[in-house]
Design a protein around this motif. Structure first.
Motif, short mmCIF file in Angstrom:
data_model
loop_
_atom_site.label_atom_id
_atom_site.label_comp_id
_atom_site.label_asym_id
_atom_site.label_seq_id
_atom_site.Cartn_x
_atom_site.Cartn_y
_atom_site.Cartn_z
N UNK A 166 0.67 -1.29 -0.11
CA UNK A 166 0.13 0.30 -0.08
C UNK A 166 0.82 1.38 -0.10
N UNK A 167 2.05 1.46 0.71
CA UNK A 167 2.85 2.41 0.90
C UNK A 167 3.65 2.41 -0.58
N UNK A 168 3.84 1.52 -1.03
CA UNK A 168 4.61 1.30 -2.41
C UNK A 168 3.94 2.04 -3.46
N UNK A 169 2.57 1.77 -3.29
CA UNK A 169 1.58 2.37 -4.47
C UNK A 169 1.47 3.83 -4.30
N UNK A 170 1.60 4.35 -3.03
CA UNK A 170 1.37 5.73 -2.89
C UNK A 170 2.85 6.28 -3.29
N UNK A 171 3.95 5.75 -2.99
CA UNK A 171 5.12 6.38 -3.47
C UNK A 171 5.30 6.11 -4.94
N UNK A 172 4.85 5.29 -5.67
CA UNK A 172 4.61 5.34 -7.08
C UNK A 172 4.01 6.36 -7.78
N UNK A 173 2.81 6.76 -6.90
CA UNK A 173 1.86 7.64 -7.28
C UNK A 173 2.54 9.13 -7.12
N UNK A 205 15.26 3.38 -2.31
CA UNK A 205 16.02 2.61 -2.82
C UNK A 205 15.72 0.94 -3.15
N UNK A 206 14.54 0.80 -2.74
CA UNK A 206 13.99 -0.58 -3.43
C UNK A 206 13.57 -0.54 -4.93
N UNK A 207 12.79 0.76 -5.27
CA UNK A 207 12.66 1.04 -6.55
C UNK A 207 13.88 1.21 -7.41
N UNK A 208 14.76 1.66 -6.70
CA UNK A 208 16.07 1.98 -7.64
C UNK A 208 16.81 0.58 -7.90
N UNK A 209 16.88 -0.39 -6.93
CA UNK A 209 17.26 -1.80 -6.80
C UNK A 209 16.52 -2.42 -8.05
N UNK A 210 15.14 -2.14 -8.07
CA UNK A 210 14.31 -2.80 -8.95
C UNK A 210 14.34 -2.11 -10.62
N UNK A 211 15.16 -1.04 -10.44
CA UNK A 211 15.18 -0.10 -11.70
C UNK A 211 14.10 0.40 -12.34
N UNK A 212 13.23 0.77 -11.36
CA UNK A 212 11.99 1.59 -11.56
C UNK A 212 12.32 3.01 -11.45
N UNK A 213 13.31 3.47 -10.60
CA UNK A 213 13.84 4.75 -10.64
C UNK A 213 15.40 4.73 -10.68
#
Length: 239
Positions: A166-173, A205-213
């Motif tokens: 849920x938090x990840x979804x808010x971050x992505x938004x 940092x999680x999104x960076x590791x997943x190459x989304x940012x």
């Protein structure tokens, strides 16, 4: 249909006042009371018998979840909507099990609150008009619960420890908003979604590791350079 009576349980009186002002702008609703703690809410609710309670989880003298179960036991014609900073999946699951009609995570936007309340009023109107129902009616009435359950299941995806869906979804938004196309710092993200800088950086940092940012250093006029996170074009985290 008369205006639905709303009771707010919120320990931060500023937030309670904001919620009251927002609700006053929505046709068909009226705030009839505010409690700033568990005990006051427990004492007042049986007397006022509201149609809907807007309930925070973190109260200074008790848990909003415990109060939710008490409302279910004692006030069976009162519905409850959670408005809280609690982002953990277990809280969402408990709220669903206890019959909460929705779960909104702070900070909330007026448009989201308005949509939720109008949908709730539409539901109450439909129920009040029914004398008997068939399976289609049941399916329609249950659709909101299914929607909440779907969000819960999404939040329980196979993320590493410390990462909540849920938090990840808010971050992505936040990242995907056009004004953040040049990136955002962990501090600004945390301020936007209501979490600490450390928590915000963990998600980035999680999104960076997943190459989304992607990340880059931003040199301001003073102080040490800041790490800025920019969404990768045509990429978004699976939320």
């Amino acid at each position: 249909m008369k205006a639905l009576q709303v009771f707010i349980v919120e320990d931060d009186i500023r937030n309670a006042d904001i919620h009251q002002k927002l609700i006053s702008k929505i046709e068909g609703f009226s705030v009839i009371g505010i409690a700033e703690n568990f005990q006051d809410a427990k004492d007042l609710l049986p007397d006022v018998k509201p149609d809907l309670v807007l309930l925070d989880i973190f109260l200074p003298d008790g848990s909003g979840m415990e109060l939710l179960w008490l409302i279910r036991q004692k006030l069976r014609h009162t519905d409850v909507m959670m408005i809280t900073a609690a982002k953990e999946v277990e809280y969402v699951e408990q709220a669903i099990r206890a019959g909460a009609v929705d779960y909104l995570i702070k900070p909330i936007m007026f448009s989201r609150l308005k949509e939720t309340l109008l949908n709730y009023r539409s539901y109450r109107l439909k129920v009040n008009e029914m004398s008997s129902i068939d399976q289609t009616d049941v399916d329609s009435l249950m659709s909101k619960r299914r929607s909440i359950m779907k969000e819960k299941q999404t939040a329980e995806a196979d993320y590493p420890k410390g990462i909540d869906g849920l938090t990840l979804k808010k971050v992505a938004g936040v990242l995907n908003k056009s004004e953040n196309s040049d990136g955002i710092t962990a501090e600004n993200l945390g301020r936007t979604i209501g979490v600490s800088r450390t928590t915000a950086r963990r998600y980035l940092e999680f999104l960076a590791a997943e190459k989304h940012v992607k990340t880059e250093l931003y040199y301001g006029t003073v102080g040490r350079p800041e790490r800025r996170y920019k969404p990768v074009k045509n990429e978004s985290p699976e939320t």
